[in-house]
Write a protein that holds these residues in place. Structure first.
Motif, short mmCIF file in Angstrom:
data_model
loop_
_atom_site.label_atom_id
_atom_site.label_comp_id
_atom_site.label_asym_id
_atom_site.label_seq_id
_atom_site.Cartn_x
_atom_site.Cartn_y
_atom_site.Cartn_z
N UNK A 2 0.84 -1.20 0.00
CA UNK A 2 0.00 0.00 0.00
C UNK A 2 0.88 1.25 0.00
N UNK A 3 0.35 2.32 -0.56
CA UNK A 3 1.08 3.57 -0.63
C UNK A 3 0.92 4.35 0.68
N UNK A 4 1.68 5.41 0.82
CA UNK A 4 1.59 6.22 2.03
C UNK A 4 0.24 6.90 2.15
N UNK A 5 -0.35 7.28 1.01
CA UNK A 5 -1.68 7.90 1.01
C UNK A 5 -2.73 6.89 1.48
N UNK A 9 -5.06 6.83 4.96
CA UNK A 9 -6.50 6.60 4.93
C UNK A 9 -6.87 5.48 5.91
N UNK A 10 -6.12 4.39 5.88
CA UNK A 10 -6.40 3.26 6.77
C UNK A 10 -6.14 3.61 8.24
N UNK A 11 -5.11 4.41 8.50
CA UNK A 11 -4.85 4.85 9.88
C UNK A 11 -6.00 5.68 10.42
N UNK A 12 -6.57 6.53 9.58
CA UNK A 12 -7.70 7.35 10.04
C UNK A 12 -8.90 6.47 10.35
N UNK A 73 1.22 -4.08 7.27
CA UNK A 73 1.17 -3.39 8.55
C UNK A 73 0.81 -1.94 8.27
N UNK A 74 -0.28 -1.48 8.87
CA UNK A 74 -0.72 -0.10 8.68
C UNK A 74 -0.01 0.81 9.67
N UNK A 75 -0.04 0.42 10.95
CA UNK A 75 0.66 1.21 11.96
C UNK A 75 0.90 0.39 13.20
N UNK A 76 1.89 0.82 13.97
CA UNK A 76 2.20 0.23 15.27
C UNK A 76 2.42 1.39 16.22
N UNK A 77 1.60 1.46 17.26
CA UNK A 77 1.74 2.51 18.27
C UNK A 77 1.69 1.86 19.64
N UNK A 78 2.76 1.94 20.37
CA UNK A 78 2.80 1.35 21.71
C UNK A 78 2.56 -0.14 21.65
#
Length: 98
Positions: A2-5, A9-12, A73-78
């Motif tokens: 997936x692209x950064x854009x 979108x997925x993070x939101x 992986x979209x994001x990892x926070x904590x």
């Protein structure tokens, strides 16, 4: 991939999602991989959490699950992570164009 854009979108979307997968002291077992795979098939995106008693940290857990389920992986926070995999048969999410 997936692209950064698309990732933004997925993070939101993930901000308002409930955590549906919790990895505990058993670590990334076959059952956890099966649950993640089923969640990705049904929802395309899900949020997971790694407890302090788990063998791996959240980054390691997300990486292992992403490899075994062929997800991004979209994001990892904590202690939380978000995975995404497009459902080829029945896509539910429409991502921004590349």
């Amino acid at each position: 991939m997936i692209t950064s854009k698309q990732r933004a979108f997925l993070r939101s979307m993930a901000n308002t999602m409930e955590t549906i997968l919790i990895v505990g002291k058993g670590g990334v077992s076959d059952e956890v991989v099966k649950q993640a795979d089923e969640a990705l098939t049904a929802r395309e995106i899900f949020k997971g959490k790694v407890l302090e008693t788990a063998q791996e940290n959240s980054r390691e857990t997300a990486t292992i699950l992403a490899e075994k389920t062929h997800a991004d992986i979209v994001q990892i926070i904590g202690t939380k992570f978000v995975l995404y995999r497009r459902n080829a048969k029945d896509p539910r999410l429409v991502l921004p164009k590349k």
